[in-house]
Design a protein around this motif. Structure first.
Motif, PDB file in Angstrom:
ATOM      1  N   PRO A 127       1.602   8.670  -9.284  1.00  0.00           N
ATOM      2  CA  PRO A 127       1.644   7.704 -10.305  1.00  0.00           C
ATOM      3  C   PRO A 127       2.470   6.577  -9.922  1.00  0.00           C
ATOM      4  N   MET A 128       2.295   5.671 -10.707  1.00  0.00           N
ATOM      5  CA  MET A 128       3.259   4.541 -10.742  1.00  0.00           C
ATOM      6  C   MET A 128       4.702   4.879 -10.937  1.00  0.00           C
ATOM      7  N   MET A 129       5.470   4.440  -9.704  1.00  0.00           N
ATOM      8  CA  MET A 129       6.791   4.915  -9.971  1.00  0.00           C
ATOM      9  C   MET A 129       7.565   3.666  -8.921  1.00  0.00           C
ATOM     10  N   LYS A 130       9.005   3.765  -9.281  1.00  0.00           N
ATOM     11  CA  LYS A 130       9.972   2.696  -8.525  1.00  0.00           C
ATOM     12  C   LYS A 130      10.250   3.225  -7.157  1.00  0.00           C
ATOM     13  N   ILE A 131      10.244   2.553  -6.135  1.00  0.00           N
ATOM     14  CA  ILE A 131      10.583   2.995  -4.667  1.00  0.00           C
ATOM     15  C   ILE A 131      11.301   1.807  -4.054  1.00  0.00           C
ATOM     16  N   ARG A 132      12.319   2.498  -3.300  1.00  0.00           N
ATOM     17  CA  ARG A 132      13.162   1.398  -2.608  1.00  0.00           C
ATOM     18  C   ARG A 132      12.493   1.339  -1.021  1.00  0.00           C
ATOM     19  N   HIS A 133      12.452   0.228  -0.542  1.00  0.00           N
ATOM     20  CA  HIS A 133      11.842  -0.072   0.780  1.00  0.00           C
ATOM     21  C   HIS A 133      12.695  -0.758   1.734  1.00  0.00           C
ATOM     22  N   ASN A 134      12.843  -1.026   3.127  1.00  0.00           N
ATOM     23  CA  ASN A 134      13.091  -1.854   4.095  1.00  0.00           C
ATOM     24  C   ASN A 134      11.704  -2.694   4.061  1.00  0.00           C
ATOM     25  N   TYR A 135      11.933  -3.826   5.092  1.00  0.00           N
ATOM     26  CA  TYR A 135      11.011  -4.621   5.371  1.00  0.00           C
ATOM     27  C   TYR A 135       9.950  -4.281   6.512  1.00  0.00           C
ATOM     28  N   THR A 136      10.133  -3.109   7.253  1.00  0.00           N
ATOM     29  CA  THR A 136       9.466  -2.828   8.198  1.00  0.00           C
ATOM     30  C   THR A 136       7.841  -2.543   7.860  1.00  0.00           C
ATOM     31  N   ASN A 137       6.885  -3.362   8.694  1.00  0.00           N
ATOM     32  CA  ASN A 137       5.592  -3.525   8.536  1.00  0.00           C
ATOM     33  C   ASN A 137       5.043  -4.278   7.314  1.00  0.00           C
TER      34      ASN A 137
END
Length: 285
Positions: free
Chosen positions: A120-130
């Motif tokens: 379901p909808m959730m908050k996620i941390r990312h880097n900028y790869t791809n």
């Protein structure tokens, strides 16, 4: 429905908007486009196509959003639709809604199907790869809930340089006794603070005059040497690709938005967080 109302209602909920393949990342974006922007997304393809096949959705996405590429100094803002390329998602890409938190090395977003298991909808941390880049709403009032406005009439005039304000240096610099720079009288280190009582423009440099009468360069050939902040002082201000009113609009920012500026060119300044140039007549220091 505003961005925050959308988050409050749907965070933690899995939505199959189009009734195809269960809870997918594109379902959340379609729901977002419908509830917040009043659009009616159809069979718009896979996640990566929202950015890569931009021209296929002219009447909907191009009318309401600007496409902004991922660059080394790019930082997404709240409400941006982030799009990943085909190196993720088993070749389908990925798409999410940015929270506005982050810097040039990471960002947070709300998304569905984050691990490929119909999450379901959730908050996620990312880097900028791809990451391809983002789609940014032209009408930011849909994000902020602050109402519209063309931004054609400034409330007051202002610039980056405000007398008797304190600035933080982002690099080591020399201190001069005059704007001729013939005599160096000291140095300042990155991270130090100084108050400037006035500013002087000479040739391509902008000098800040300190309380002791000495000078430091605060803008050298358009590159700002201090952390210079300004606040948007009109309803909606256009962000442009270059420092000209004839340049392409790459986004908008709303009243009260505080921005860090890193370059200037006459009456314009560049804000990396929004990926473009803003006219300083609508910026209050």
């Amino acid at each position: 429905m505003t961005y925050q109302e959308f988050v409050n209602k749907y965070n933690g909920v899995g939505t199959d908007y189009d009734g195809v393949a269960g809870v997918q990342c594109v379902d959340l974006i379609k729901l977002y486009l419908n509830k917040v922007f009043g659009l009616n997304p159809g069979a718009w393809g896979n996640a990566y196509e929202y950015y890569a096949n931009w021209t296929a959705y002219t009447t909907e996405l191009q009318k309401n959003f600007n496409r902004i590429a991922n660059t080394p100094d790019f930082i997404p803002i709240k409400g941006d639709i982030m799009v990943w390329n085909t190196n993720v998602g088993g070749g389908y890409g990925h798409v999410a809604i940015c929270t506005g938190e982050g810097d040039t090395s990471y960002f947070y977003s709300y998304e569905q199907n984050s691990n490929g298991h119909n999450e379901p909808m959730m908050k996620i941390r990312h880097n900028y790869t791809n990451v391809y880049g983002v789609l940014r709403a032209k009408d930011q009032s849909k994000i902020t809930g602050s109402g519209g406005g063309s931004g054609t009439t400034p409330l007051t005039m202002g610039t980056l340089w405000v007398d008797n304000d304190i600035y933080i240096f982002n690099q080591n610099l020399k201190i001069y006794s005059s704007t001729s720079m013939s005599t160096q009288v000291g140095t300042v280190n990155k991270g130090e603070q100084r108050k400037f009582v006035s500013f002087v423009i000479k040739n391509s440099n902008t000098f800040g005059k300190m309380q002791d009468g000495n000078y430091i360069i605060v803008s050298n050939g358009g590159n700002i040497t201090v952390n210079a902040y300004g606040t948007v002082n009109c309803d909606v201000l256009n962000v442009r690709k270059s420092s000209s009113t004839s340049s392409a609009i790459v986004g908008t920012v709303s009243y009260g938005t505080k921005l860090l500026f890193t370059k200037e060119n006459k009456d314009w300044a560049y804000a990396p967080s929004v990926g473009g140039w803003l006219y300083l007549g609508y910026i209050k220091g």
